[in-house]
Design an enzyme around this catalytic site. Structure first.
Site, short mmCIF file in Angstrom:
data_model
loop_
_atom_site.label_atom_id
_atom_site.label_comp_id
_atom_site.label_asym_id
_atom_site.label_seq_id
_atom_site.Cartn_x
_atom_site.Cartn_y
_atom_site.Cartn_z
CG ASP A 41 -0.36 -0.04 2.58
OD1 ASP A 41 1.19 0.09 2.55
OD2 ASP A 41 -1.01 -0.07 3.74
N GLY A 42 2.02 1.17 -0.16
CA GLY A 42 3.01 2.54 -0.22
C GLY A 42 3.75 2.70 1.18
NE ARG A 100 13.01 26.20 -2.47
CZ ARG A 100 12.69 25.92 -3.78
NH1 ARG A 100 12.81 26.66 -4.58
NH2 ARG A 100 12.28 24.65 -3.80
CG HIS A 134 16.74 28.95 1.03
ND1 HIS A 134 17.00 29.62 -0.09
CD2 HIS A 134 15.66 29.97 1.61
CE1 HIS A 134 16.71 30.73 -0.32
NE2 HIS A 134 15.51 30.69 0.59
CG ASP A 173 18.49 36.24 -4.47
OD1 ASP A 173 18.60 36.84 -3.16
OD2 ASP A 173 18.36 35.02 -4.86
CE LYS A 196 14.95 35.88 -7.07
NZ LYS A 196 15.33 34.65 -6.72
NE ARG A 198 11.02 34.58 -5.47
CZ ARG A 198 11.09 33.57 -6.23
NH1 ARG A 198 10.25 33.14 -7.21
NH2 ARG A 198 12.55 32.82 -6.47
CB THR A 227 11.49 26.61 -11.99
OG1 THR A 227 12.17 28.01 -11.65
CG2 THR A 227 10.61 26.05 -11.01
C1 R5P Z 1 16.24 31.75 -3.88
O1 R5P Z 1 16.12 32.85 -2.89
C2 R5P Z 1 17.13 30.71 -3.99
O2 R5P Z 1 18.54 30.97 -3.69
C3 R5P Z 1 17.03 30.33 -5.45
O3 R5P Z 1 17.73 31.44 -6.08
C4 R5P Z 1 15.54 29.97 -5.86
O4 R5P Z 1 15.39 29.14 -4.99
C5 R5P Z 1 16.01 29.22 -7.28
O5 R5P Z 1 14.62 28.97 -7.83
P1 R5P Z 1 14.48 28.76 -9.21
O6 R5P Z 1 15.56 28.11 -9.82
O7 R5P Z 1 13.03 28.45 -9.27
O8 R5P Z 1 14.33 30.29 -9.80
#
Ligand code: R5P
Length: 314
Positions: A41-42, A100, A134, A173, A196, A198, A227
């Site tokens: 069942d996982g 994060r 992070h 950033d 940067k 957001r 991403t």
């Molecule tokens: C942001 O504060 C982190 O240091 C990374 O820059 C971020 O999580 C990267 O995410 P993605 O590749 O989705 O832009």
């Protein structure tokens, strides 16, 4: 190796068996025999085949995707070890999932990184080893020792081998300035900041570059590529500002969603990452994976013999 605890036992979950084997080879210490599988069942099914009573046990399990699977497996491994009377249990998580979500930045959201900490301790962790979290202050979510390692020496060896002339270290950033400064110090390089902004959880918009990048070889450093949006946008703006070669050096290659396609389309010359997370078949063409296994192995040795871990980064 002499220690206040019993001999070392290494045990691996399923998150990253290749890295566990590499660490085990560096330490010349086999992985403990255990069944870490799934019931039909996982649900997680664990059975330790060895007596680990009194031993200094290190559980090797980054909580990378599939995060929830790997997290629960880690918790149940910790519980298994505690109930089997391990002398000391260290959770070795080269990638710390949910890092994060480390604060309540709006109403009605969890602080997931704190829940990770609560559950690890509740299930039996006596220490934690992690790498380039992070946010370093997540250590404060714990009242047990946390050894926070840096991928910097591993990635910098590779950057130095490239022999880049007059490099400038760039953070994509403002939040990454401290990390970038540490890279710049060893390379004796200048620093630049991509400012940067957001727009939403998944979209960013870049406005300025602070620092000189025209005609320079740029090394963009960050804790992770998820991403790929932040780093590829940073690379694109550096190119429009006249950057020469662009090298990316990042600790954690999460590579989800469009990351690989974005990296393949980006104006970058090399992408250096560590093996804190296993990589699938689809990888960026310019990817080079640098192993953290020797660093983690040395950390395990130092913890076992009660020697300094921070001195590994001096
Ligand atoms: C942001 O504060 C982190 O240091 C990374 O820059 C971020 O999580 C990267 O995410 P993605 O590749 O989705 O832009």
């Amino acid at each position: 190796m002499s220690s206040a605890y019993g001999d070392i036992t290494l045990i691996s979950g399923n998150a990253h068996v290749e890295l566990s084997k590499a660490i085990s080879e560096c330490l010349d210490q086999p992985l403990a025999s255990a069944r870490v599988a799934r019931f039909t069942d996982g649900e997680v099914d664990i059975k330790l085949d060895e007596d680990i009573r009194g031993r200094d046990v290190f559980v090797l399990q980054p909580t990378c995707p599939p995060v929830n699977e790997n997290w629960v497996e880690l918790l149940l491994l910790l519980d298994t070890l505690r109930r089997a009377s391990a002398g000391r249990i260290t959770a070795v998580m080269p990638y710390y999932g949910y890092a994060r979500k480390d604060r309540k930045d709006e109403g009605r959201v969890p602080i997931s990184a704190k829940v990770v900490a609560n559950t690890l301790v509740a299930c039996g962790a006596d220490r934690v080893v992690t790498l380039d979290m992070h946010a370093a202050q997540i250590q404060g979510f714990y009242d047990i020792p946390v050894d926070h390692l840096y991928a910097r020496p591993v990635l910098l060896d590779e950057v130095e081998a490239m022999g880049l002339d007059n490099p400038v270290v760039v953070t994509p950033d403002v939040g990454g300035t401290k990390m970038a400064r540490a890279y710049a110090k060893r390379l004796n390089a200048d620093l630049a900041i991509v400012d940067k902004r957001r727009i939403s959880g998944s979209e960013t918009m870049i406005e300025h570059v602070i620092g000189e990048v025209e005609g320079r070889n740029c090394v963009i450093v960050d804790d992770m590529i998820s991403t790929g949006g932040s780093i590829t946008q940073a690379a694109a703006i550096l190119k429009t500002k006249g950057a020469k070669a662009i090298v990316i050096a990042v600790s954690h290659a999460v590579f989800c969603g469009p990351a690989v396609d974005r990296l393949d389309a980006a104006p970058v010359d090399a992408i250096l990452v560590t093996d804190s997370i296993p990589q699938g078949e689809k990888r960026p063409r310019k990817l080079k994976v640098c192993s953290i296994a020797p660093l983690v192995a040395q950390t395990i040795r130092s913890i076992h013999t009660s020697e300094s871990v921070s001195s590994l980064f001096e």
